[in-house]
Scaffold this motif. Structure first.
Motif, PDB file in Angstrom:
ATOM      1  N   ASP A  63       1.368   6.959  -6.256  1.00 17.70           N
ATOM      2  CA  ASP A  63       0.141   7.853  -6.814  1.00 17.70           C
ATOM      3  C   ASP A  63       0.118   9.167  -6.297  1.00 17.70           C
ATOM      4  OD1 ASP A  63      -1.000   5.708  -8.211  1.00 17.70           O
ATOM      5  OD2 ASP A  63      -2.433   5.196  -6.910  1.00 17.70           O
ATOM      6  N   ALA A  64       0.894   9.614  -5.164  1.00 19.06           N
ATOM      7  CA  ALA A  64       0.757  10.854  -4.555  1.00 19.06           C
ATOM      8  C   ALA A  64       1.547  12.190  -5.384  1.00 19.06           C
ATOM      9  CB  ALA A  64       1.342  11.097  -2.969  1.00 19.06           C
ATOM     10  N   ASP A 113       0.719   4.140  -2.809  1.00 15.53           N
ATOM     11  CA  ASP A 113       0.304   5.390  -2.415  1.00 15.53           C
ATOM     12  C   ASP A 113       1.228   6.504  -2.734  1.00 15.53           C
ATOM     13  OD1 ASP A 113      -2.275   4.205  -1.765  1.00 15.53           O
ATOM     14  OD2 ASP A 113      -1.836   4.130   0.324  1.00 15.53           O
ATOM     15  N   PHE A 136       4.456   7.348   4.205  1.00 16.91           N
ATOM     16  CA  PHE A 136       4.609   6.109   3.421  1.00 16.91           C
ATOM     17  C   PHE A 136       5.887   5.501   3.606  1.00 16.91           C
ATOM     18  CE2 PHE A 136       2.108   9.179   0.470  1.00 16.91           C
ATOM     19  CZ  PHE A 136       0.885   8.827   0.967  1.00 16.91           C
ATOM     20  N   GLU A 164       0.778  -1.151  -0.086  1.00 14.55           N
ATOM     21  CA  GLU A 164       0.082  -0.072  -0.016  1.00 14.55           C
ATOM     22  C   GLU A 164       0.984   1.367  -0.060  1.00 14.55           C
ATOM     23  OE1 GLU A 164      -2.476  -0.283   3.308  1.00 14.55           O
ATOM     24  OE2 GLU A 164      -3.812  -1.864   2.674  1.00 14.55           O
TER      25      GLU A 164
END
Length: 675
Positions: free
Chosen positions: A173-174, A170, A248, A166
Motif C-alpha cells: 500500500d505504501a 503495508d 516493513f 501486515e
C-alpha cells in the motif's frame, strides 16, 4: 446474549456492517469465559466421555468463539484500519492461548481416548480419529516446562505471522508512482483510465500506479516503457524486505518463525517441521514430496528450456532486446503470444464482463451440481460485496459472500474462507447450513462500464468457487468433518483446481462472454487461438510453482533457521529454474502462503492436488455428450463422491469412489501439453 454487541449475535449471519473495533475486546471477554467454563465442565471427572455430551457443551461454546473471531479476522483482512488492526492484535494472544490450551488439554484428550468408537456414527468416528491425532500434534502428551514452552511458541508464532501479513500489506500500500501519459504507451486503456481516476481522487496530476495486481501486472505485460517496468518490478520484488523500507522488513520475522517451527517439531518428537506438516496430509513423508517435485521438475524442464529459448530468440529478433532482464520477460512473453497466436490478453478481456462471467459461472454450477443460485441479502462490510444462496429442490443448501474488487486496506490475492460449517447442532437438534466467503482482487469498472476480467481472473474466480462448493454442498452433519473441515491439506485443492478446467470449454465460455461495447459473445476463432495458447509457457509456469514448493519443503526440513535463507532459495533456483531473478529479488519476504497462511511445508499441495483434479476432470472429458457439454450423471457422481463427502473419509477413498482407481499423472501432463 448481549444485543448491543454485534459479535455476540448468533441468531443468523454476522452483522458485518455493525462491527466496530471497540466491540472486539468485550465480546471476546464473554466468549472466552464461556468457552473456558465449558472446558472445565466437560473435563470434570464425573462428566461422561460421550461424543454428544461433550459436543452439546464444549463444541457449542467454542463454535461461537470461532465464529466471532472469524468475523474479526475476516474484517481485518478485507477492511483493515489502524483501529481494527490494534483491536485484532490486542486480542490475538488471548485467542491463540485459549485454542492452544484447548488442543493440548490432557484431561480432554483422555475423554476422547476413552470414547468407544463402536458407539459412534461413521462421521463421528472419522472426527474422533482426527481429534486424537490433533491432540498429539497440539502437545497434549507434553508435560511441565515442555508444555508451557509449546504454548509460548504458538502465541509467538501467531503474533509473528500477523506482523508478516501486515508488513506485506503495508509495503504494498505504501508504494505509488504517478506516471506521465507518455510513460504508459502500450498499457491497456481501462488500466490507464483507472490510474487517472486514482490520481484525480487524491487531487494529484498524472496516473497513479500501485503494486496491486490490477495495476502492476498490465504495466509489466504491456507497457512499452522499459524504465517504468524496471521501476515497478524493483518495488514489487523488494517489498517487505531488507531492500526496501526498513519499517516493513520481514527478514527477522522469517528467521524467528522458522526457528519456532523447528523448536515446536522437536518438542513433539519430530526431526523437523516438514515431518509435523505431513502427518495430517495425504503425503507419507517430506521425502516423498521432495521426490514428487523433483520428478515433475525433470519432466517439465525440457519444455521450460524450449519456452525460454523461444522468448530469447523473439526478443532479439523483434524487440531488439539482446540481454533481457527480469522486468522484460512478462512483456516479451505477451508480445510473443500476440505474434504466435495473433491475439492479446486485452482483446480477450473485453469479452469477460464481470456480470456475464458470474452468470456463466452460475449456469455451469447449476447444471453440473443440480442446484439453483439466487441473489440473497445479508449485512456486508463494503457496498461492492454481493451475497448469494444455493438451493436444491427449494431447500437452502448454503450461502456465500462474494467480494471481488481490489482496494486499499484489503489483503492481496484470492481466497475462500468459511463463515460457519454445516452442522446438525447438538444443542438444538436443528441443521445449520454452511456459509462461505469468496474473496478476489479484480479491477473495478471505469466510466460506468462493468468490470473487465482477464481470463486468469476468470480462472481464479472458478478456483475459489470450487473451494466454496466443497464447503457448501457437503451433506455431512458432523461439523469437524463437514465441507472442507478435516480434508487433508494436500487434497483440499482438488475441487478448486477441478473447476478451473471449465474456463477452457467452448460451451461454457460462449455463455459467459459479452463484449463490453457490442455485447457480442467470444468469437469461435478467438477461442481457438486461446486454446492453442493454453499451454503457452506451461513448462516455465510449472517450474516456477515447483521452485516455490521445493523451497518451502527444504526450508522446513534441511535448513538451519539460524542461517540466512537466501542461499537456500538460490540453491533451489540453481536446481530447478531456467529463469533466474536478479540478486536483489526477495520473493520469500512476501510468501504469505507459508509465513502467514497455513501452507508451511505444504505449498506442494497445489501441484499434488493438480494430479487429482486433472484426473477427476478427465472423467468429464471421457463422458461428455456429442454437444461437448459435461455429463450431468458424471457431475452427480463427482458431487456425491467428493463434494458431499467432505472430510468424512480419507481423500483417496473419495477419489477412488469417483474414479474407481488410484490417481495417475497422465491427465495432468496431457492437460499441460507435457505428455
Amino acid at each position: 446474549m448481549s444485543s448491543s454487541n454485534p459479535l455476540l449475535d448468533f441468531q443468523d449471519l454476522p452483522l458485518f456492517d455493525q462491527v466496530r473495533p471497540e466491540h472486539v475486546a468485550p465480546a471476546l471477554d464473554q466468549l472466552l469465559a464461556q468457552a473456558e467454563a465449558a472446558l472445565e465442565t466437560v473435563t470434570a471427572p464425573s462428566f461422561p466421555a460421550e461424543w454428544l455430551a461433550i459436543a452439546r457443551t464444549l463444541d457449542v461454546a467454542t463454535e461461537r468463539l470461532g465464529r466471532a473471531w472469524g468475523t474479526v479476522s475476516h474484517l481485518n483482512a478485507v477492511a483493515d484500519t489502524p483501529e481494527l488492526r490494534a483491536a485484532y492484535n490486542a486480542a490475538l494472544p488471548r485467542v491463540t492461548e485459549f485454542w492452544t490450551r484447548l488442543g493440548s488439554d490432557e484431561r480432554l484428550y483422555a475423554k476422547y481416548k476413552a470414547m468407544d468408537p463402536a458407539a459412534l456414527t461413521a462421521e463421528q468416528q472419522q472426527a474422533l480419529k482426527n481429534a486424537v491425532r490433533n491432540f498429539v500434534l497440539g502437545g497434549a502428551e507434553l508435560t511441565g516446562d515442555a508444555k508451557a514452552r509449546y504454548a509460548e511458541i504458538q502465541e509467538r508464532q501467531a503474533e509473528l505471522s500477523q506482523k508478516f501479513s501486515e508488513n506485506a500489506l503495508d509495503a504494498t500500500d505504501a508504494f505509488a508512482y504517478y506516471a506521465s501519459e507518455g510513460e504508459l504507451a502500450g498499457v491497456p486503456q481501462d488500466v490507464v483510465e483507472a490510474a487517472r481516476a486514482a490520481a484525480q481522487a487524491e487531487g494529484k496530476e498524472g496516473y497513479k500506479l500501485t503494486l496491486k495486481m490490477p495495476s502492476y501486472l498490465p504495466v509489466m505485460q504491456f507497457g512499452h516503457d522499459r524504465a517504468l517496468r524496471e521501476r515497478l518490478y524493483r518495488a514489487y520484488v523488494t517489498r517487505a524486505s531488507d531492500q526496501g523500507d526498513p519499517r516493513f522488513d520481514n527478514t527477522a520475522l522469517i528467521r524467528d518463525i522458522l526457528a519456532l517451527r523447528e523448536e515446536e517439531a522437536k518438542l513433539l518428537g519430530f526431526r523437523n517441521f516438514g515431518e509435523v506438516s505431513v502427518v495430517p496430509k495425504m503425503a507419507d513423508s517430506p521425502q516423498q514430496v521432495i521426490d514428487f517435485l523433483r520428478d515433475l521438475a525433470g519432466r517439465a524442464r525440457p519444455y521450460a528450456e524450449r519456452d525460454l529459448e523461444e522468448m530469447r530468440e523473439f526478443a532479439a529478433r523483434r524487440l531488439d532486446l539482446r540481454e533481457p532482464q527480469s522486468w522484460d520477460w512478462p512483456y516479451i512473453g505477451e508480445r510473443l503470444k500476440e505474434e504466435k497466436y495473433a491475439f492479446s490478453e486485452q482483446e480477450v478481456k473485453a469479452y469477460f464482463t464481470a456480470p456475464k462471467v458470474m452468470a456463466g459461472l452460475f449456469k455451469i454450477v447449476e447444471t453440473l451440481f443440480e442446484v439453483t443460485l439466487r441473489k440473497d441479502s445479508a449485512p456486508v462490510w463494503n457496498p461492492g460485496v454481493e451475497f448469494y444462496r444455493i438451493e436444491r429442490n427449494g431447500q437452502l443448501v448454503g450461502q456465500f459472500y462474494l467480494d471481488p474488487a481490489a482496494r486499499k486496506g484489503k489483503r492481496g490475492g484470492a481466497w475462500m474462507d468459511d463463515v460457519r460449517a454445516r452442522w446438525l447442532r447438538p444443542d438444538t437438534g436443528t441443521l445449520q447450513t454452511p456459509v462461505a466467503h469468496l474473496v478476489c482482487n479484480f479491477a473495478e469498472g471505469v466510466d460506468g462500464k462493468p468490470a473487465l476480467l482477464t481470463h486468469d481472473d476468470v480462472i481464479t474466480l472458478f478456483h475459489e468457487t470450487g473451494h466454496g462448493l466443497h464447503h457448501m454442498l457437503t451433506q455431512v452433519n458432523e461439523r469437524d468433518v463437514s465441507g472442507i473441515s478435516g480434508v487433508e491439506w494436500d487434497a483440499v485443492e482438488l475441487p478448486s483446481q477441478f473447476m478451473e478446467n471449465f474456463c477452457w470449454e467452448w460451451d461454457v465460455l460462449r455463455h459467459m462472454t459479452a463484449h463490453v461495447d457490442t455485447g457480442e459473445p467470444l468469437p469461435r476463432a478467438l477461442y481457438d487461438k486461446m486454446m492453442q495458447a493454453r499451454n503457452f509457457q506451461s513448462g516455465l509456469q510449472t517450474l516456477r510453482q515447483i521452485e516455490f514448493a521445493l523451497f518451502d519443503m527444504l526450508l522446513h526440513t534441511e535448513h538451519d533457521p539460524a542461517q540466512d535463507f537466501m542461499p537456500l532459495l538460490a540453491k533451489v533456483r540453481d536446481e530447478v529454474s531456467v529463469l533466474r531473478p536478479p540478486a536483489f529479488s526477495r520473493t520469500a519476504h512476501t510468501f504469505s502462503h507459508i509465513f502467514a497462511g497455513g501452507y508451511a511445508a505444504g505449498y506442494y499441495s497445489y501441484k499434488w492436488a493438480e494430479v487429482l483434479s486433472a484426473d477427476a476432470y478427465a472423467a468429464f472429458e471421457e463422458t461428455a455428450g456429442e454437444d461437448g457439454l459435461p455429463s450431468v450423471e458424471t457431475g452427480r457422481k463427482y458431487r456425491q463422491a467428493i463434494l458431499e463427502a467432505g472430510g468424512s473419509r480419507p481423500a483417496i477413498e473419495s477419489f477412488k469412489a469417483f474414479r474407481g482407481r488410484e490417481p495417475t499423472l497422465d491427465a495432468l501432463l496431457r492437460h499441460q501439453g507435457m505428455a
